[in-house]
Scaffold this active site. Sequence first.
Site, PDB file in Angstrom:
ATOM      1  CG  ASN A   1     -58.358  18.161  57.237  1.00  0.00           C
ATOM      2  OD1 ASN A   1     -57.681  17.145  57.243  1.00  0.00           O
ATOM      3  ND2 ASN A   1     -59.685  18.142  57.289  1.00  0.00           N
ATOM      4  N   GLY A   2     -55.257  21.090  55.674  1.00  0.00           N
ATOM      5  CA  GLY A   2     -54.783  22.409  55.283  1.00  0.00           C
ATOM      6  C   GLY A   2     -53.348  22.365  54.799  1.00  0.00           C
TER       7      GLY A   2
ATOM      8  CB  CYS B   1     -57.514  16.011  54.557  1.00  0.00           C
ATOM      9  SG  CYS B   1     -56.113  16.167  53.434  1.00  0.00           S
TER      10      CYS B   1
ATOM     11  CD  GLU C   1     -66.957  16.692  38.056  1.00  0.00           C
ATOM     12  OE1 GLU C   1     -66.449  17.465  38.868  1.00  0.00           O
ATOM     13  OE2 GLU C   1     -68.194  16.544  37.933  1.00  0.00           O
TER      14      GLU C   1
ATOM     15  CD1 TRP D   1     -57.343  13.660  47.213  1.00  0.00           C
ATOM     16  CD2 TRP D   1     -56.396  15.689  47.233  1.00  0.00           C
ATOM     17  NE1 TRP D   1     -57.281  14.103  45.915  1.00  0.00           N
ATOM     18  CE2 TRP D   1     -56.696  15.343  45.889  1.00  0.00           C
ATOM     19  CE3 TRP D   1     -55.785  16.912  47.489  1.00  0.00           C
ATOM     20  CZ2 TRP D   1     -56.415  16.181  44.828  1.00  0.00           C
ATOM     21  CZ3 TRP D   1     -55.504  17.746  46.430  1.00  0.00           C
ATOM     22  CH2 TRP D   1     -55.816  17.388  45.109  1.00  0.00           C
TER      23      TRP D   1
ATOM     24  CE  LYS E   1     -69.941  17.381  47.058  1.00  0.00           C
ATOM     25  NZ  LYS E   1     -70.669  17.251  45.798  1.00  0.00           N
TER      26      LYS E   1
ATOM     27  NE  ARG F   1     -63.583  16.554  53.963  1.00  0.00           N
ATOM     28  CZ  ARG F   1     -63.993  17.806  54.178  1.00  0.00           C
ATOM     29  NH1 ARG F   1     -65.272  18.041  54.384  1.00  0.00           N
ATOM     30  NH2 ARG F   1     -63.142  18.798  54.192  1.00  0.00           N
TER      31      ARG F   1
ATOM     32  CG  HIS G   1     -64.789  30.625  15.278  1.00  0.00           C
ATOM     33  ND1 HIS G   1     -64.297  31.402  14.250  1.00  0.00           N
ATOM     34  CD2 HIS G   1     -66.097  30.975  15.436  1.00  0.00           C
ATOM     35  CE1 HIS G   1     -65.255  32.203  13.812  1.00  0.00           C
ATOM     36  NE2 HIS G   1     -66.357  31.957  14.515  1.00  0.00           N
TER      37      HIS G   1
ATOM     38  CD  GLU H   1     -72.246  21.112  36.191  1.00  0.00           C
ATOM     39  OE1 GLU H   1     -72.444  20.274  37.094  1.00  0.00           O
ATOM     40  OE2 GLU H   1     -71.228  21.835  36.165  1.00  0.00           O
TER      41      GLU H   1
END
Length: 612
Positions: A100-101, A2, A491, A76, A607, A27, A507, A484
């Site tokens: 936020n949080g 957020c 993504e 978000w 982000k 973000r 395997h 990566e």
Amino acid sequence: MCGIIGYIGPKNSLSVVIDGLKRLEYRGYDSAGVAFIEEGSIKTVRSAGKISRLEGLLGEKKSREFSGAVIGHTRWATHGGPSEKNAHPHKSGRIVLVHNGIIENYQSLKKKLKADGFEFTSETDTEVICHLISLHSRNLPFEEAVRAAVGELKGAYALAIMHESEPGKIIGVKKDSPLVLGVGEGEFFISSDASAFIAHTNRALFLEDGEMAVVTPEGFKIIHTGNGEPAAKNPCILPFGQGMAEKGGHKHFMLKEIHEQPRAVADTIRGRLGRGAEDVNLEEFGLPVEELKGIQKVIIIACGTSWHAGLAGKYMIEQMARIPVEVDIASEFRYRDPILKGNELFIAITQSGETADTLAALKLARKSGVKTLAITNVIGSAAAREADSVFFTRGGPEIGVASTKTFMTQMVGLYLLAMAAARAKGNMPPEQFKGMAQDLLELPAKIETILSRKPEMEKIAQRHFKKEHFLFLGRGIDYPVALEGALKLKEISYIHAEGYPAGEMKHGPIALIDEDMPALFLLPSQSALKDKILSNMEEVRSRNAQILLITDGEDKELEAVSNGIFIVPASNRFLGAALMAVPLQLLAYYIGILRGCDVDQPRNLAKSVTVE
């Protein structure tokens, strides 16, 4: 995730806040809103979806002059889905705020507030805070009511709060979620991220946990929420400007940031090697040589891309310094009752310095008494303040959600640490050190060489962008780079991609391989495991799959078995792996573009993950 932005000053407050919200879009968010005081009353305008929709709802108000404070938010979703009713700001009586949080005890507080007659209109935990401040405002002045309310909260929060009767004031409060005060000429900003106001000022003050900023047109004060005592703090000068947060002529932030890697690497190296490149400047790590000598084990924790860098760091530290290294995902580490001892070095890697799981693991390590080191990109971040010592990667702002500069500069930081530990332990002769230091100094130019040939990778992307599955394979330190590469493709393009050690292919993953699943191999031409990887390639080819190859030298044998090849400049085995990451970033970028994806803001991603 957020984003918060508040403004007090002579400019059009609403326009400044909307612009700040746009700078926070990277973000990740699903709704947005603003609050202002008009004709003595609080007004909120909120909307699910993009900021452009919010602007449409504001209409002509956006261009109207507002003399008071304005706060805004991008959300978000955590508690309650994306909707207008769950969007911030939230209002209760004469109080309005953004948050936020996550508030951990919101259910018990909600029950208490309902008993006091408060009605809830959203599914969020944030509304509890608003009502709680409103409750305390019945008997206390604004500032005291905020202090009393946050004293009842458990969890993480960054808050920007306004009161209807004090239109020229914003109060900001922080605990375990970032909040920064921007100080301009006769104007002030309060935000979760300095990028929201960097176009206006580069002077910033980072709040610590338990601190409250009270901002008016005349100035600001910082006080402790617990006892109300003042906190003496001065703004610092941020090491980047407005141009760093713009696309710089590139079509997307991601491409811009891929191209910024030579500069980011050079900045990360600068000042870290001693005179004549004969040693590492340990002051940059906050680790005295005697302390480094005594380390018997290294524990690295991180999430996502930073975890991949940590895995690569394991190969570097173990092979250079001969120190055993354990690498763990932060969200797993913090809940498995880990064993920590005094002669260990605990490394937390986080781009933002605010990643919730990584911070929690770091705090756990500190309580155990082990030495802690944070590797982060953000000066003043929570990780930088929490750890015993910190290494800043100097990558500059990274706006694209998919990390590129982050991975490269973290690899460089871990390489420097591995060389320093090797020298401290007596496991690297001076001449070997000089050679490896020279390889590092040459890295920016070699990345430039790769970037100058990006049309080659674009052609490979054009041949494969319609595939729905990809396999990335490598051995040794190339394995984390394969992980990566797979993550970047997932993504950015939403293609199902897996990274595996090449020796593990038989395997399980080999069952998936057919003509519709390309396999991309990372193989240094001088690898001691070349013959084994060639055997893996033959296994793939016998199942009619396309073989793509990234290597570091011309090799007729390798060319004969591959359907597409990209050659990076040669380097040592550690930095060679870092170089191979660059064409993987380009591959993901071009495939994402060809598939019509939003490469800067991929769906469902944020982000900076500042909640569990």
